[in-house]
Scaffold this motif. Structure first.
Motif, PDB file in Angstrom:
ATOM      1  N   CYS A 173       1.145  -1.522  -0.096  1.00  0.00           N
ATOM      2  CA  CYS A 173      -0.166   0.461   0.039  1.00  0.00           C
ATOM      3  C   CYS A 173       0.448   1.396   0.219  1.00  0.00           C
ATOM      4  O   CYS A 173       1.583   1.214   1.119  1.00  0.00           O
ATOM      5  CB  CYS A 173      -1.268   0.396   1.388  1.00  0.00           C
TER       6      CYS A 173
ATOM      7  N   CYS B 105       0.599   4.615   2.865  1.00  0.00           N
ATOM      8  CA  CYS B 105       0.731   3.827   4.705  1.00  0.00           C
ATOM      9  C   CYS B 105       1.980   2.810   4.378  1.00  0.00           C
ATOM     10  O   CYS B 105       2.532   2.233   5.380  1.00  0.00           O
ATOM     11  CB  CYS B 105      -0.501   2.888   5.888  1.00  0.00           C
TER      12      CYS B 105
ATOM     13  N   CYS C  74      -5.447   2.460   8.540  1.00  0.00           N
ATOM     14  CA  CYS C  74      -4.896   2.816   6.653  1.00  0.00           C
ATOM     15  C   CYS C  74      -6.584   2.559   5.771  1.00  0.00           C
ATOM     16  O   CYS C  74      -6.995   1.579   5.806  1.00  0.00           O
ATOM     17  CB  CYS C  74      -3.963   2.474   6.233  1.00  0.00           C
TER      18      CYS C  74
ATOM     19  N   MET D  62      -6.999   3.282   3.435  1.00  0.00           N
ATOM     20  CA  MET D  62      -6.493   2.859   1.481  1.00  0.00           C
ATOM     21  C   MET D  62      -6.116   1.148   1.339  1.00  0.00           C
ATOM     22  O   MET D  62      -7.013   0.845   0.211  1.00  0.00           O
ATOM     23  CB  MET D  62      -5.084   3.356   0.942  1.00  0.00           C
ATOM     24  N   CYS D  63      -6.022   0.723   2.610  1.00  0.00           N
ATOM     25  CA  CYS D  63      -5.589  -1.099   2.633  1.00  0.00           C
ATOM     26  C   CYS D  63      -6.261  -1.515   3.255  1.00  0.00           C
ATOM     27  O   CYS D  63      -6.899  -2.575   4.117  1.00  0.00           O
ATOM     28  CB  CYS D  63      -3.999  -1.114   2.900  1.00  0.00           C
TER      29      CYS D  63
HETATM   30 ZN   LIG Z   1      -2.753   1.273   3.506  1.00  0.00          ZN
END
Ligand SMILES: [Zn+2]
Ligand SMILES: [Zn+2]
Length: 380
Positions: free
Chosen positions: A166, A169, A188, A190-191
């Motif tokens: 990712c 992070c 995080c 995003m992930c």
């Molecule tokens: Zn992440």
């Protein structure tokens, strides 16, 4: 090593409510949390001590045992010798979201670990008939559940590709930033904490790594099962994350009504009617039982409403400990319609019995006179 009293540790009365215990623990946990006092051994000890006290006092069963027998009443488990890190499992609930803030689970190597999580438990409500519950049965159920995608083996990535680190992070799964005194760690976005991002999603599961399936299972229902009892099918719940165990399936049983039997524990109750001559003169009745019709001999002079016990004719015990009893209550059958002949007979019977009954009432009244006289003598 002597242990401090748990109530003393949390600084609450022995009569403290659940809420008081919770809030006392919250205060101590925030005060002594190792993140706020790095390297402070004493604070860490106090923090552990508070967590241990809370683990016991927040659990009504453990608290009861502790109240009666003190530390000795707890034996092993959370409050046994040493420190059990799993008591942090519900720490996040206590701190109301602040658990994440502290990054629990990384502490002391226990509690909430990031990464693969166990599959969810499932519940299936199963209806069975009364007869099935009495005899035991085997039935097939279809359970919708989430399973690991076979195409990608749960990775979520299309064949030939793999998840990438990712970018947001850097693979940590957490984003840290400074806020006042603290370094705040957030999962995080995003992930979602995994540290990896799927770039080419698997076609079968669209990257989730999981697919919805209907699973057929054969369930054995033991004889004697009652409404509300449940069976646990280990490992038949939803699949876990990669490398994690599946959840369990709980089959909750609902037993239908029976036209004759009512159940109470392992005993059965039923009601039959008998003709007036049968109750007066005695006779043989046919009564239903789990094993088919049975004969019940009614002795002469049986009052309406009398219950008879048929030993061992009740429900089988679900744990295999024999059978309950069957209680049959016998009520007089009062016919609404009579043939002309029956009417004459009943009238004739009535005349003899009414005069007999009237005579008895008079006799009783005579017998009571002296009693009232005596009462008058005493109080008059
Ligand atoms: Zn992440
Ligand atoms: Zn897939």
């Amino acid at each position: 090593m002597t242990r401090r009293d748990y109530y003393e540790v949390l600084g609450v009365e022995r009569s403290a409510t659940e809420q008081e215990i919770k809030s006392a623990y919250r205060k101590l946990a925030l005060k002594y949390h190792p993140d706020r006092r790095p390297g402070d051994k004493d604070a860490e000890e106090r923090f552990k001590e508070a967590a241990e006290a809370y683990a016991v006092l927040a659990d009504p069963e453990k608290r009861g045992a502790y109240d009666r027998f003190g530390h000795a009443g707890l034996g092993g488990g959370a409050a046994g010798p040493g420190f059990d890190p799993t008591i942090f499992a519900d720490f996040g609930d206590i701190l109301g979201g602040l658990g994440d803030f502290f990054g629990f689970g990384d502490l002391f190597g226990g509690g909430r670990r990031r990464g693969p999580h166990r599959g969810a438990d499932l519940r299936y409500d199963l209806e069975v008939t009364f007869d099935e519950s009495a005899r035991g049965t085997e039935t097939t159920i279809q359970v919708p559940r989430e399973e690991t995608c076979e195409s990608c083996r749960g990775s979520g990535s299309a064949a030939g590709s793999g998840p990438e680190v990712c970018r947001q992070c850097g693979g940590q799964g957490q984003v840290r930033y400074q806020q006042g005194f603290f370094t705040v760690a957030r999962t995080c976005g995003m992930c979602h904490g995994t540290g990896r991002v799927i770039t080419k999603p698997c076609g079968s599961c669209r990257g989730s790594g999981r697919v919805a399936r209907e699973r057929k299972l054969t369930v054995k229902i033991p004889a004697g099962i009652a409404t509300g009892q449940r069976m646990r099918l280990v490992g038949e719940g939803e699949h876990g994350g990669p490398g994690a165990p599946p959840g369990d399936l709980y089959v909750v049983v609902h037993v239908g009504e029976h036209p004759f039997f009512k159940r109470d524990g392992d005993d059965l109750y039923g009601e039959v009617t008998a003709s007036y001559p049968c109750l007066v003169l005695g006779g043989r009745l046919k009564v239903p039982s789990l094993d088919g019709e049975q004969n019940l001999d009614v002795p002469a002079g049986t009052a309406s409403g009398t219950a008879f016990r048929l030993k061992g004719q009740g429900m089988p015990n679900v744990s295999g400990r024999g059978r309950g009893d069957l209680y049959v209550q016998v009520r007089v059958d009062v016919p609404r319609k009579l043939t002309r002949e029956q009417r004459k007979l009943v009238e004739a019977l009535g005349q003899t019995m009414d005069s007999e009954h009237a005579e008895r009432v008079e006799r009783d009244a005579d017998a009571e006179k002296p009693f009232f006289e005596r009462v008058k003598d005493i109080f008059g």
